[in-house]
Design a protein around this motif. Structure first.
Motif, mmCIF file in Angstrom:
data_model
loop_
_atom_site.group_PDB
_atom_site.id
_atom_site.type_symbol
_atom_site.label_atom_id
_atom_site.label_comp_id
_atom_site.label_asym_id
_atom_site.label_seq_id
_atom_site.Cartn_x
_atom_site.Cartn_y
_atom_site.Cartn_z
ATOM 1 N N ARG A 187 0.846 -1.178 0.000
ATOM 2 C CA ARG A 187 0.000 0.000 0.000
ATOM 3 C C ARG A 187 0.890 1.240 0.000
ATOM 4 O O ARG A 187 1.798 1.358 0.819
ATOM 5 C CB ARG A 187 -0.905 -0.006 1.225
ATOM 6 N N THR A 188 0.635 2.137 -0.924
ATOM 7 C CA THR A 188 1.452 3.339 -1.035
ATOM 8 C C THR A 188 0.581 4.587 -0.929
ATOM 9 O O THR A 188 -0.615 4.567 -1.242
ATOM 10 C CB THR A 188 2.214 3.370 -2.369
ATOM 11 N N THR A 189 1.206 5.649 -0.503
ATOM 12 C CA THR A 189 0.504 6.911 -0.353
ATOM 13 C C THR A 189 0.401 7.601 -1.701
ATOM 14 O O THR A 189 1.396 7.738 -2.412
ATOM 15 C CB THR A 189 1.227 7.811 0.648
ATOM 16 N N VAL A 190 -0.787 8.040 -2.034
ATOM 17 C CA VAL A 190 -1.024 8.742 -3.298
ATOM 18 C C VAL A 190 -1.029 10.247 -3.085
ATOM 19 O O VAL A 190 -0.397 10.993 -3.825
ATOM 20 C CB VAL A 190 -2.359 8.288 -3.910
ATOM 21 N N ALA A 191 -1.761 10.688 -2.055
ATOM 22 C CA ALA A 191 -1.895 12.122 -1.794
ATOM 23 C C ALA A 191 -2.311 12.317 -0.349
ATOM 24 O O ALA A 191 -2.908 11.426 0.256
ATOM 25 C CB ALA A 191 -2.917 12.749 -2.726
ATOM 26 N N ALA A 192 -1.996 13.487 0.176
ATOM 27 C CA ALA A 192 -2.354 13.809 1.552
ATOM 28 C C ALA A 192 -2.705 15.287 1.637
ATOM 29 O O ALA A 192 -2.221 16.105 0.839
ATOM 30 C CB ALA A 192 -1.216 13.463 2.503
ATOM 31 N N ILE A 193 -3.518 15.609 2.640
ATOM 32 C CA ILE A 193 -3.976 16.986 2.795
ATOM 33 C C ILE A 193 -4.078 17.311 4.273
ATOM 34 O O ILE A 193 -4.451 16.449 5.087
ATOM 35 C CB ILE A 193 -5.333 17.181 2.064
ATOM 36 N N ASN A 194 -3.751 18.550 4.629
ATOM 37 C CA ASN A 194 -3.791 18.914 6.038
ATOM 38 C C ASN A 194 -5.229 19.216 6.477
ATOM 39 O O ASN A 194 -6.164 19.134 5.698
ATOM 40 C CB ASN A 194 -2.835 20.067 6.325
ATOM 41 N N ARG A 195 -5.358 19.586 7.731
ATOM 42 C CA ARG A 195 -6.701 19.717 8.297
ATOM 43 C C ARG A 195 -7.514 20.831 7.640
ATOM 44 O O ARG A 195 -8.727 20.697 7.457
ATOM 45 C CB ARG A 195 -6.626 19.972 9.799
ATOM 46 N N SER A 196 -6.854 21.911 7.313
ATOM 47 C CA SER A 196 -7.584 23.042 6.738
ATOM 48 C C SER A 196 -7.767 22.915 5.232
ATOM 49 O O SER A 196 -8.606 23.612 4.653
ATOM 50 C CB SER A 196 -6.847 24.340 7.046
ATOM 51 N N GLY A 197 -6.963 22.082 4.604
ATOM 52 C CA GLY A 197 -6.995 21.965 3.151
ATOM 53 C C GLY A 197 -5.995 22.862 2.454
ATOM 54 O O GLY A 197 -5.927 22.874 1.224
ATOM 55 N N SER A 198 -5.212 23.596 3.237
ATOM 56 C CA SER A 198 -4.271 24.555 2.641
ATOM 57 C C SER A 198 -2.968 23.914 2.208
ATOM 58 O O SER A 198 -2.199 24.525 1.456
ATOM 59 C CB SER A 198 -3.976 25.669 3.644
ATOM 60 N N GLY A 199 -2.687 22.715 2.672
ATOM 61 C CA GLY A 199 -1.442 22.041 2.328
ATOM 62 C C GLY A 199 -1.697 20.657 1.794
ATOM 63 O O GLY A 199 -2.510 19.897 2.345
ATOM 64 N N THR A 200 -1.008 20.323 0.701
ATOM 65 C CA THR A 200 -1.190 19.022 0.079
ATOM 66 C C THR A 200 0.152 18.430 -0.315
ATOM 67 O O THR A 200 1.153 19.144 -0.465
ATOM 68 C CB THR A 200 -2.072 19.107 -1.183
ATOM 69 N N TRP A 201 0.147 17.131 -0.520
ATOM 70 C CA TRP A 201 1.343 16.401 -0.977
ATOM 71 C C TRP A 201 0.891 15.321 -1.941
ATOM 72 O O TRP A 201 -0.188 14.747 -1.772
ATOM 73 C CB TRP A 201 2.051 15.766 0.218
ATOM 74 N N TYR A 202 1.732 15.063 -2.966
ATOM 75 C CA TYR A 202 1.412 14.049 -3.961
ATOM 76 C C TYR A 202 2.612 13.158 -4.225
ATOM 77 O O TYR A 202 3.762 13.629 -4.241
ATOM 78 C CB TYR A 202 1.006 14.701 -5.283
ATOM 79 N N ALA A 203 2.339 11.911 -4.482
ATOM 80 C CA ALA A 203 3.372 11.024 -4.978
ATOM 81 C C ALA A 203 3.781 11.472 -6.381
ATOM 82 O O ALA A 203 2.952 11.986 -7.143
ATOM 83 C CB ALA A 203 2.852 9.590 -5.025
ATOM 84 N N ASP A 204 5.042 11.287 -6.705
ATOM 85 C CA ASP A 204 5.533 11.712 -8.012
ATOM 86 C C ASP A 204 4.740 11.080 -9.154
ATOM 87 O O ASP A 204 4.532 11.707 -10.192
ATOM 88 C CB ASP A 204 7.013 11.351 -8.154
ATOM 89 N N SER A 205 4.293 9.872 -8.948
ATOM 90 C CA SER A 205 3.608 9.141 -10.022
ATOM 91 C C SER A 205 2.251 9.734 -10.392
ATOM 92 O O SER A 205 1.719 9.446 -11.466
ATOM 93 C CB SER A 205 3.427 7.676 -9.620
ATOM 94 N N VAL A 206 1.697 10.566 -9.517
ATOM 95 C CA VAL A 206 0.369 11.134 -9.792
ATOM 96 C C VAL A 206 0.386 12.652 -9.870
ATOM 97 O O VAL A 206 -0.640 13.268 -10.191
ATOM 98 C CB VAL A 206 -0.669 10.682 -8.736
#
Length: 123
Positions: free
Chosen positions: A44-63
Motif C-alpha cells: 500500500r502506497t501513499t497517493v496524496a495527503a492533505i492537512n486539516r484546513s486543506g491549505s497544504g497538500t502532498w502528492y506522490a511523483d507518479s500522480v
C-alpha cells in the motif's frame, strides 16, 4: 472516526474518476487525510495527503499533475480527482485519517481507514 470511500469503477486510459471519502463519528477538522492505493501483490502506497484546513497538500511523483486531493470540511468529505488515468493506476484505493494538523505521508501514521474502492483502468 469512520470513513466510507466511494467512486471507484472501470474507466479507459485517459479518462477521469473522482473518489469521495465521507467521514462520520468525530470532528472532521481534527484530522489530516490521505489517499492510498494497493495494486495486486503490491504494498500500500501513499497517493496524496492533505492537512486539516486543506491549505497544504502532498502528492506522490507518479500522480503529480494528474490527481488532485481536496476536502470540504462543511461536508466532512475528502476527494481525489483523478485525471489522465493510466493502466498502472489500477488498484484498490483507500482513504485514511490521521489525528494531526499537518499532512503525513506514511501509511503507518494513519490510524483510521475506510474500506477500499476499486479503480480499474483499461488500456
Amino acid at each position: 472516526v469512520q470513513l466510507q470511500a466511494s467512486g471507484g469503477g472501470l474507466v479507459q486510459a485517459g479518462g477521469s474518476l473522482r473518489l469521495s471519502c465521507a467521514a462520520s463519528g468525530d470532528t472532521f477538522t481534527l484530522y489530516s487525510m490521505g489517499w492510498f492505493r494497493q495494486g495486486p501483490a503490491k504494498e500500500r502506497t501513499t497517493v496524496a495527503a492533505i492537512n486539516r484546513s486543506g491549505s497544504g497538500t502532498w502528492y506522490a511523483d507518479s500522480v503529480k499533475g494528474r490527481f488532485t486531493i481536496s476536502r470540504d470540511n462543511t461536508k466532512n468529505t475528502v476527494y481525489l480527482q483523478m485525471n489522465t488515468l493510466k493502466p498502472e493506476d489500477t488498484a484498490v484505493y483507500y482513504c485514511a485519517a490521521a489525528y494531526t494538523d499537518n499532512y503525513v505521508r506514511s501509511p503507518y501514521d494513519y490510524a483510521y481507514w475506510g474500506q477500499g474502492t476499486l479503480v480499474t483502468v483499461s488500456s
